[in-house]
Design a protein around this motif. Sequence first.
Motif, mmCIF file in Angstrom:
data_model
loop_
_atom_site.group_PDB
_atom_site.id
_atom_site.type_symbol
_atom_site.label_atom_id
_atom_site.label_comp_id
_atom_site.label_asym_id
_atom_site.label_seq_id
_atom_site.Cartn_x
_atom_site.Cartn_y
_atom_site.Cartn_z
ATOM 1 N N ASP A 1 43.554 74.362 -6.162
ATOM 2 C CA ASP A 1 44.170 75.380 -7.015
ATOM 3 C C ASP A 1 45.631 75.081 -7.314
ATOM 4 O OD1 ASP A 1 41.906 77.232 -7.141
ATOM 5 O OD2 ASP A 1 42.252 77.492 -5.002
ATOM 6 N N VAL A 2 46.333 74.543 -6.325
ATOM 7 C CA VAL A 2 47.768 74.282 -6.493
ATOM 8 C C VAL A 2 48.174 73.147 -5.556
ATOM 9 C CG1 VAL A 2 48.486 75.991 -4.767
ATOM 10 C CG2 VAL A 2 50.049 75.435 -6.639
ATOM 11 N N TYR B 1 54.240 69.799 -2.750
ATOM 12 C CA TYR B 1 54.877 68.483 -2.841
ATOM 13 C C TYR B 1 56.325 68.524 -2.400
ATOM 14 C CZ TYR B 1 56.337 70.613 -7.286
ATOM 15 O OH TYR B 1 56.831 71.474 -8.244
ATOM 16 N N GLU C 1 44.383 87.865 -14.560
ATOM 17 C CA GLU C 1 45.242 86.738 -14.185
ATOM 18 C C GLU C 1 46.333 86.535 -15.235
ATOM 19 O OE1 GLU C 1 43.169 83.030 -13.890
ATOM 20 O OE2 GLU C 1 44.987 81.891 -13.395
ATOM 21 N N ASN D 1 49.729 83.792 -15.974
ATOM 22 C CA ASN D 1 50.344 82.536 -15.534
ATOM 23 C C ASN D 1 51.700 82.362 -16.196
ATOM 24 O OD1 ASN D 1 48.011 81.224 -14.023
ATOM 25 N ND2 ASN D 1 47.077 81.739 -15.987
ATOM 26 N N LYS D 2 52.625 81.738 -15.466
ATOM 27 C CA LYS D 2 53.941 81.470 -16.047
ATOM 28 C C LYS D 2 54.550 80.236 -15.390
ATOM 29 C CE LYS D 2 58.337 83.574 -17.211
ATOM 30 N NZ LYS D 2 58.720 84.469 -18.247
ATOM 31 N N SER D 3 55.257 79.440 -16.165
ATOM 32 C CA SER D 3 56.023 78.304 -15.626
ATOM 33 C C SER D 3 57.428 78.368 -16.205
ATOM 34 C CB SER D 3 55.415 76.969 -16.065
ATOM 35 O OG SER D 3 54.078 76.886 -15.686
ATOM 36 N N THR E 1 56.080 77.900 -10.791
ATOM 37 C CA THR E 1 54.836 78.286 -11.467
ATOM 38 C C THR E 1 54.220 79.456 -10.709
ATOM 39 O OG1 THR E 1 53.471 76.756 -10.191
ATOM 40 C CG2 THR E 1 54.329 75.932 -12.264
ATOM 41 N N SER F 1 50.729 82.156 -10.656
ATOM 42 C CA SER F 1 49.458 82.713 -11.122
ATOM 43 C C SER F 1 49.243 83.990 -10.329
ATOM 44 C CB SER F 1 48.303 81.749 -10.859
ATOM 45 O OG SER F 1 48.502 80.560 -11.578
ATOM 46 N N ILE G 1 49.231 82.934 -6.433
ATOM 47 C CA ILE G 1 49.722 81.634 -5.948
ATOM 48 C C ILE G 1 51.072 81.409 -6.623
ATOM 49 C CG2 ILE G 1 49.231 79.197 -5.594
ATOM 50 C CD1 ILE G 1 46.495 79.591 -6.713
ATOM 51 N N SER H 1 54.420 78.821 -6.744
ATOM 52 C CA SER H 1 55.000 77.536 -6.333
ATOM 53 C C SER H 1 56.454 77.486 -6.771
ATOM 54 C CB SER H 1 54.225 76.381 -6.987
ATOM 55 O OG SER H 1 54.935 75.170 -6.797
ATOM 56 N N GLY I 1 57.136 73.347 -5.397
ATOM 57 C CA GLY I 1 56.191 72.769 -4.433
ATOM 58 C C GLY I 1 56.108 73.526 -3.124
ATOM 59 N N LEU J 1 55.033 76.811 -1.386
ATOM 60 C CA LEU J 1 54.010 77.729 -1.876
ATOM 61 C C LEU J 1 53.967 79.049 -1.117
ATOM 62 C CD1 LEU J 1 50.967 75.277 -2.148
ATOM 63 C CD2 LEU J 1 52.728 75.750 -3.867
ATOM 64 N N LYS K 1 40.907 83.032 -0.289
ATOM 65 C CA LYS K 1 41.079 81.643 0.123
ATOM 66 C C LYS K 1 41.384 80.759 -1.090
ATOM 67 C CE LYS K 1 38.705 80.499 3.940
ATOM 68 N NZ LYS K 1 37.527 80.080 4.710
ATOM 69 N N PHE K 2 42.511 80.058 -1.049
ATOM 70 C CA PHE K 2 42.863 79.107 -2.101
ATOM 71 C C PHE K 2 42.736 77.685 -1.539
ATOM 72 C CE2 PHE K 2 45.442 82.850 -3.333
ATOM 73 C CZ PHE K 2 45.007 82.997 -4.637
ATOM 74 N N THR K 3 42.427 76.754 -2.436
ATOM 75 C CA THR K 3 42.389 75.352 -2.021
ATOM 76 C C THR K 3 43.698 74.683 -2.413
ATOM 77 O OG1 THR K 3 40.003 75.289 -2.319
ATOM 78 C CG2 THR K 3 41.141 73.169 -2.238
ATOM 79 N N ILE K 4 44.390 74.157 -1.405
ATOM 80 C CA ILE K 4 45.707 73.563 -1.627
ATOM 81 C C ILE K 4 45.594 72.040 -1.616
ATOM 82 C CG2 ILE K 4 48.080 73.439 -0.730
ATOM 83 C CD1 ILE K 4 46.918 76.251 -1.619
ATOM 84 N N ILE L 1 53.586 77.610 2.588
ATOM 85 C CA ILE L 1 53.418 76.166 2.799
ATOM 86 C C ILE L 1 54.616 75.446 2.173
ATOM 87 C CG2 ILE L 1 51.927 74.169 2.331
ATOM 88 C CD1 ILE L 1 49.869 76.667 1.606
#
Lengths: 123, 346
Positions: A119-120, A123, B43, B45-47, B56, B58, B205, B207, B210, B212, B219-222, B244
């Motif tokens: 998802d993200v 870094y 949802e 989103n913004k950057s 970023t 979400s 989420i 960031s 980087g 987080l 559950k998110f996948t990082i 993180i």
Amino acid sequence: MKLLKKNDILVISAVLILCLVLLIPSFKKSDRLIATVTVDGVQTYVIDLSSVEKAYSFDTNTTPKAEITVEKNAIYFSYADCPDKLCVNTGKLTKNGQTAACLPAKVVVSLKSAKSDFDVLTY
Amino acid sequence: MQVNILSDNLFSKVNIKSVIAFSLCAVIAFGVVAYDCFFAAKESNKSFVAMGTVITSSIWTKNNPEIQQQINDEINALEKSLLSKNVDTSEVGRLNKEKSASVSEDLADILLDCKEVSKDSNGAFDVTICPVSTLWDFGGENQRLPSENEIEAALSKINYESINVKGTNVTIGNEQSIDLGAVGKGYTCDKIKALLEECRAQKAIISVGGSLLLYGNHKFTIGVANPSGNKLAMGTIDLKDCFISTSGDYEKYFEQDGKKYHHILDARTGYPADGYLSSVTVICDSGLLSDALSTACFIMGYNESLDLLKKYDAEAIFIFKDKTVKCTDGVADKFKITNNTFKMEK
């Protein structure tokens, strides 16, 4: 006595199918690779990279100047007037979650696709 | 009472059970669609660029379309009024200039936490590193390799013990100055979490360059960045409701005379930490601590870091320059390598 007749069931089924059709966009996960370009926090371009047929470039109209090139399933900073050129050196973005930014120009390019391993990125 | 309302003759006698069944069905179906259209979390989103990095976000929220702008405003305010050493009117700028100041509870808490990590890392991480980091100026207009004499002189000005916090009154030594660069991104994640709680976001989420924040019971996948660059993942881990941060030698650096100089400075030597690690990713329940600990662990190396991580109940993923990977016990089974050139070592 039957609770519902054949045509009742048909009409009710039609209503349910219509509802499901309306809900499809909520569940559908696109496998398209979408690039978003933001300039100073404002979403300026949303580009479906999966459907690009011919490569093209555009100026971000920023100071310093930055140029972005779009190809099928790829996008990258092809030129920038900034001193460190980190944005250009980032290279081509081709996968979900990748970002490139020209900090002095405040331009951010990010990729998103529902088909991804993560998802993200940290870094 | 046997004639069907829908199919035979609408104006004939009505089968009441059919009417009830049909109505219920229609109401349920309408309810499901209406819920999805109007009430389910949406949802956004913004950057954008702030704090010298890319942000970023979400966010899934039911009733607060303004949350993205609130976060944008909060980050700009944090940078200008609190964290930046380059803004004279920020709290840190004022403290560095005046050496004694009445500050906000936020800054007092940040400094207490940083002092603690500085002490626990035996000075490898030190929030008074400003004289040395200013010399190197990574990512700035005056980025350069300083002379040995310059570094020696600047090193003598680093001393976290000179920070004295009493309530919201803070003093630092006359030669010391504060640089929150190593914790600013993580601390910003802490502040954003408070905003998300206020607006009752369902999940998010965030960031900050980087670092987080994973918000909500989802559950998110990082992806953990491949130190070779280009922002690709070398492995993934499923996590929820945590912070993180990753410190690596590939984010900010320059090369001179064939040697690479990265931005993670060892406060004991004044030079970039020269070890066998490419990156350290730290996972814990505080943004500030995840950021501070990832820097400290990168400088200290794997073996020295384990006690530090244990003290703060944090987990970590270490990526070595030879592409071996070591994880702490709490994440060893969760972390999956997706790039076969890396190898897990127990």
